[in-house]
Design a protein around this motif. Structure first.
Motif, PDB file in Angstrom:
ATOM      1  N   ALA A 470       0.826  -1.207   0.000  1.00 38.08           N
ATOM      2  CA  ALA A 470       0.000   0.000   0.000  1.00 38.08           C
ATOM      3  C   ALA A 470       0.860   1.257   0.000  1.00 38.08           C
ATOM      4  N   ALA A 471       1.935   1.234   0.785  1.00 31.89           N
ATOM      5  CA  ALA A 471       2.848   2.382   0.793  1.00 31.89           C
ATOM      6  C   ALA A 471       3.497   2.557  -0.578  1.00 31.89           C
ATOM      7  N   ALA A 472       3.868   1.435  -1.213  1.00 32.15           N
ATOM      8  CA  ALA A 472       4.496   1.506  -2.531  1.00 32.15           C
ATOM      9  C   ALA A 472       3.529   2.046  -3.580  1.00 32.15           C
ATOM     10  N   VAL A 473       2.289   1.604  -3.540  1.00 35.95           N
ATOM     11  CA  VAL A 473       1.288   2.084  -4.497  1.00 35.95           C
ATOM     12  C   VAL A 473       0.963   3.547  -4.247  1.00 35.95           C
ATOM     13  N   ASP A 474       0.829   3.941  -3.002  1.00 37.13           N
ATOM     14  CA  ASP A 474       0.566   5.344  -2.658  1.00 37.13           C
ATOM     15  C   ASP A 474       1.682   6.243  -3.190  1.00 37.13           C
ATOM     16  N   HIS A 475       2.921   5.814  -3.043  1.00 39.07           N
ATOM     17  CA  HIS A 475       4.060   6.581  -3.566  1.00 39.07           C
ATOM     18  C   HIS A 475       3.997   6.641  -5.090  1.00 39.07           C
ATOM     19  N   HIS A 476       3.647   5.535  -5.720  1.00 39.03           N
ATOM     20  CA  HIS A 476       3.532   5.493  -7.177  1.00 39.03           C
ATOM     21  C   HIS A 476       2.471   6.474  -7.677  1.00 39.03           C
ATOM     22  N   LEU A 477       1.372   6.611  -6.952  1.00 43.88           N
ATOM     23  CA  LEU A 477       0.264   7.448  -7.386  1.00 43.88           C
ATOM     24  C   LEU A 477       0.454   8.915  -7.061  1.00 43.88           C
ATOM     25  N   THR A 478       1.151   9.215  -5.974  1.00 42.98           N
ATOM     26  CA  THR A 478       1.209  10.598  -5.498  1.00 42.98           C
ATOM     27  C   THR A 478       2.620  11.181  -5.439  1.00 42.98           C
ATOM     28  N   GLY A 479       3.639  10.335  -5.569  1.00 45.48           N
ATOM     29  CA  GLY A 479       5.019  10.806  -5.488  1.00 45.48           C
ATOM     30  C   GLY A 479       5.619  10.744  -4.106  1.00 45.48           C
ATOM     31  N   SER A 480       4.802  10.468  -3.109  1.00 45.78           N
ATOM     32  CA  SER A 480       5.296  10.316  -1.734  1.00 45.78           C
ATOM     33  C   SER A 480       4.255   9.526  -0.957  1.00 45.78           C
ATOM     34  N   SER A 481       4.625   9.061   0.239  1.00 48.90           N
ATOM     35  CA  SER A 481       3.674   8.329   1.061  1.00 48.90           C
ATOM     36  C   SER A 481       4.080   8.397   2.523  1.00 48.90           C
ATOM     37  N   ARG A 482       3.075   8.526   3.365  1.00 44.04           N
ATOM     38  CA  ARG A 482       3.304   8.481   4.807  1.00 44.04           C
ATOM     39  C   ARG A 482       2.836   7.147   5.392  1.00 44.04           C
ATOM     40  N   LEU A 483       2.397   6.257   4.527  1.00 44.54           N
ATOM     41  CA  LEU A 483       1.984   4.944   5.011  1.00 44.54           C
ATOM     42  C   LEU A 483       3.198   4.129   5.446  1.00 44.54           C
ATOM     43  N   PRO A 484       3.047   3.321   6.492  1.00 42.90           N
ATOM     44  CA  PRO A 484       4.175   2.494   6.944  1.00 42.90           C
ATOM     45  C   PRO A 484       4.444   1.347   5.988  1.00 42.90           C
ATOM     46  N   ALA A 485       5.701   0.992   5.866  1.00 42.16           N
ATOM     47  CA  ALA A 485       6.121  -0.153   5.057  1.00 42.16           C
ATOM     48  C   ALA A 485       6.966  -1.058   5.946  1.00 42.16           C
ATOM     49  N   PRO A 486       6.342  -1.968   6.669  1.00 42.50           N
ATOM     50  CA  PRO A 486       7.070  -2.749   7.679  1.00 42.50           C
ATOM     51  C   PRO A 486       8.111  -3.698   7.110  1.00 42.50           C
ATOM     52  N   ILE A 487       7.932  -4.178   5.888  1.00 48.08           N
ATOM     53  CA  ILE A 487       8.874  -5.131   5.306  1.00 48.08           C
ATOM     54  C   ILE A 487       9.077  -4.819   3.832  1.00 48.08           C
ATOM     55  N   GLY A 488      10.132  -5.415   3.267  1.00 46.53           N
ATOM     56  CA  GLY A 488      10.353  -5.389   1.837  1.00 46.53           C
ATOM     57  C   GLY A 488      10.033  -6.747   1.248  1.00 46.53           C
ATOM     58  N   PRO A 489       9.915  -6.834  -0.087  1.00 46.96           N
ATOM     59  CA  PRO A 489       9.522  -8.103  -0.697  1.00 46.96           C
ATOM     60  C   PRO A 489      10.534  -9.219  -0.525  1.00 46.96           C
ATOM     61  N   TYR A 490      11.790  -8.878  -0.211  1.00 45.87           N
ATOM     62  CA  TYR A 490      12.818  -9.908  -0.089  1.00 45.87           C
ATOM     63  C   TYR A 490      13.131 -10.251   1.364  1.00 45.87           C
ATOM     64  N   ASP A 491      12.465  -9.597   2.309  1.00 45.16           N
ATOM     65  CA  ASP A 491      12.689  -9.913   3.716  1.00 45.16           C
ATOM     66  C   ASP A 491      12.171 -11.313   4.023  1.00 45.16           C
ATOM     67  N   ARG A 492      12.859 -11.972   4.927  1.00 44.09           N
ATOM     68  CA  ARG A 492      12.474 -13.311   5.329  1.00 44.09           C
ATOM     69  C   ARG A 492      12.556 -13.420   6.861  1.00 44.09           C
ATOM     70  N   PRO A 493      11.922 -14.433   7.439  1.00 39.44           N
ATOM     71  CA  PRO A 493      12.015 -14.625   8.891  1.00 39.44           C
ATOM     72  C   PRO A 493      13.448 -14.834   9.336  1.00 39.44           C
ATOM     73  N   MET A 494      13.709 -14.500  10.584  1.00 34.77           N
ATOM     74  CA  MET A 494      15.022 -14.747  11.147  1.00 34.77           C
ATOM     75  C   MET A 494      15.361 -16.238  11.074  1.00 34.77           C
ATOM     76  N   ALA A 495      16.567 -16.548  10.663  1.00 39.19           N
ATOM     77  CA  ALA A 495      16.983 -17.939  10.557  1.00 39.19           C
ATOM     78  C   ALA A 495      18.497 -18.015  10.743  1.00 39.19           C
ATOM     79  N   VAL A 496      18.989 -19.206  11.041  1.00 45.77           N
ATOM     80  CA  VAL A 496      20.429 -19.392  11.201  1.00 45.77           C
ATOM     81  C   VAL A 496      21.064 -19.483   9.830  1.00 45.77           C
TER      82      VAL A 496
END
Length: 496
Positions: A470-496
């Protein structure tokens, strides 16, 4: 910290379940109604002033867990609800359905039972609805931009709600007749009663989100046509392409995918059907697959009155304690013996007399399925396997099987409707939709979120992806966004 010594003086106490004999006779949630609130403030007191709260990192939403634990211990429910909803659109869903990686990362869990974070979350969410702390939040003004969200699971709903609240006009397209995705037709009622879902959908409608049900994009409406009508498109169709079982006898009548079986049972609960055409009543059921979907099938079959139910898990029987070499704190211990409500029920009722534990046979691999002259499955042949999944000589056995359910997981988005191919979306080697660091696909204006891009994952990751896209789409539509973006598409759970 409500009580600086709470973690030393108060033992862990979880939301009690109703007696097995009582709950298997109905489809209501398994927990004792009203039994959580009297204990939860003291449980929140167990949250330590740990300095670095690893629960934040273990939760992809970045939930402010120590803050709302402190507020609950002081019984400031309004403030706790505000903190909880600041990072999570649907805490009543995660409080019931998430396996709680936050608790695995709790600092107290290094040498004691973790804080009951999931129960605290659920208590806050339920109290927020009871007290009116979760009103609709329609936007103050509209942006003039339009967004189509395809799919109404947790990722799609989270994206739609975030985008609606900042003023975009959002329509959610769902191929089923009701919104909710697998939360509607995949999750049994005894794990989450559907009124929790209906309440959130009503909130979203009041905020301005539109829902277009019984509409499969790619089949009922062309994907390119839909894209031309909106300023941005979010694909959140989930990973519903199921894995198959390539063994002799797979073609027999009575062998079904879990996601053919569970939706029919849920439709009975919704009042669409009097009885399920795949009901387990009076049948010998074997479930192949040891995950949560298999457990959902188990609990459903028990309530339908199966003659016997056995669940096969290809992995060895795990230990009751975390293996610090393979799953060290604060990672989520994947291979740990857990007793879900469904397994507790099956164990108490002895639905599978040959099981290793509760209703499960571990280290079990299916060799073939045999049927009768009418082509209906009647038995399943299996063998025990070693850690490398090699058959162990002399361990073969046969189980009676009138109904075999495949709960083997999912590989990626279902392409049968034509959405992926009509848009010409690039796919990654895992069979999921390829995305750049901003959740964008190779098609301008089209984004992908949730399991469709990540692959099969947890509800908490789906909601986090929905908020981030949602933050990414909001930025795409308006040029900026104040919506939170908790993760990126390549983030993964903590692991050893």
């Amino acid at each position: 910290m409500g009580d600086p010594k709470g973690f030393m003086t108060t033992p862990r106490q979880e939301w009690p379940r109703r007696p097995v004999e009582e709950r298997v006779r109905d489809w209501n949630e398994v927990y004792v109604p009203g039994a959580l609130l009297p204990i939860i403030s003291k449980q929140a007191d167990r949250c330590m002033d740990c300095g670095i709260p690893f629960c934040h990192e273990a939760c992809p939403l970045g939930n402010l867990i120590p803050e709302w634990n402190d507020l609950v211990s002081r019984e400031d429910w309004r403030a706790a609800a505000d903190r909880l909803h600041a990072t999570n659109n649907f805490p009543e869903f995660t409080g019931r359905l998430c396996p709680a990686p936050c608790e695995a990362g709790c600092v107290l869990a290094i040498n004691q039972p973790a804080v009951t974070i999931k129960n605290v979350e659920c208590a806050i969410a339920d109290r927020a609805w009871e007290e009116g702390f979760a009103p609709p939040r329609p936007p103050e003004r509209l942006s003039g931009k339009t967004v189509a969200v395809i799919g109404s699971g947790p990722a799609g709903l989270a994206a739609a709600q975030q985008l609606t609240r900042v003023g975009h006009t959002v329509a959610v397209y769902e191929r089923d007749d009701r919104p909710g995705g697998l939360m509607r037709y995949g999750i049994p009622e005894f794990k989450m009663e559907k009124h929790h879902l209906e309440r959130r959908l009503e909130q979203m409608v009041a905020e301005g989100t539109k829902f277009r049900t019984s509409t499969a994009v790619g089949r009922d409406v062309g994907a390119a046509e839909l894209k031309s009508r909106y300023d941005a498109v979010v694909i959140a169709t989930g990973a519903r392409a199921w894995r198959e079982l390539p063994v002799p006898g797979r073609e027999l009548t009575g062998v079904h995918q879990a996601m053919e079986y569970l939706p029919l049972s849920n439709r009975v609960r919704q009042g669409d059907l009097e009885t399920s055409p795949l009901s387990a009543a009076g049948r010998h059921v074997v479930i192949i697959g040891g995950g949560d979907t298999g457990a959902d099938c188990l609990g459903t079959a028990v309530r339908e009155g199966a003659a016997s139910v056995t669940q096969l898990d290809i992995y060895a029987l795990p230990g009751a304690q975390r293996d610090e070499d393979t799953d060290p704190w604060p990672t989520y211990p994947v291979r740990l013996y857990r007793l879900s409500a469904a397994h507790e029920e099956a164990g108490d009722l002895r639905t599978a007399p040959v099981a290793d534990a509760d209703a499960r046979l571990f280290a079990a691999s299916t060799l073939r399925l045999d049927g009768d002259r009418q082509g209906h499955v009647r038995s399943l042949h299996l063998v025990e396997v070693d850690a490398r999944r090699r058959p162990v000589d002399g361990t073969g056995r046969t189980l009676p099987a009138d109904l075999v359910l495949l709960a083997l997981g999912f590989t990626g988005p279902d392409r049968a409707d034509g959405l992926v191919d009509q848009l010409g979306l690039d796919m990654d080697p895992r069979g999921t939709i390829a995305r750049d660091p901003g959740f964008a696909t190779n098609v301008p204006g089209v984004f992908a979120a949730g399991d469709a891009g990540r692959g099969q994952s947890l509800i908490v990751w789906a909601i986090a992806e929905g908020r981030a896209v949602a933050a990414a789409v909001d930025h795409h539509l308006t040029g900026s966004s104040r919506l939170p973006a908790p993760i990126g598409p390549y983030d993964r759970p903590m692991a050893v």
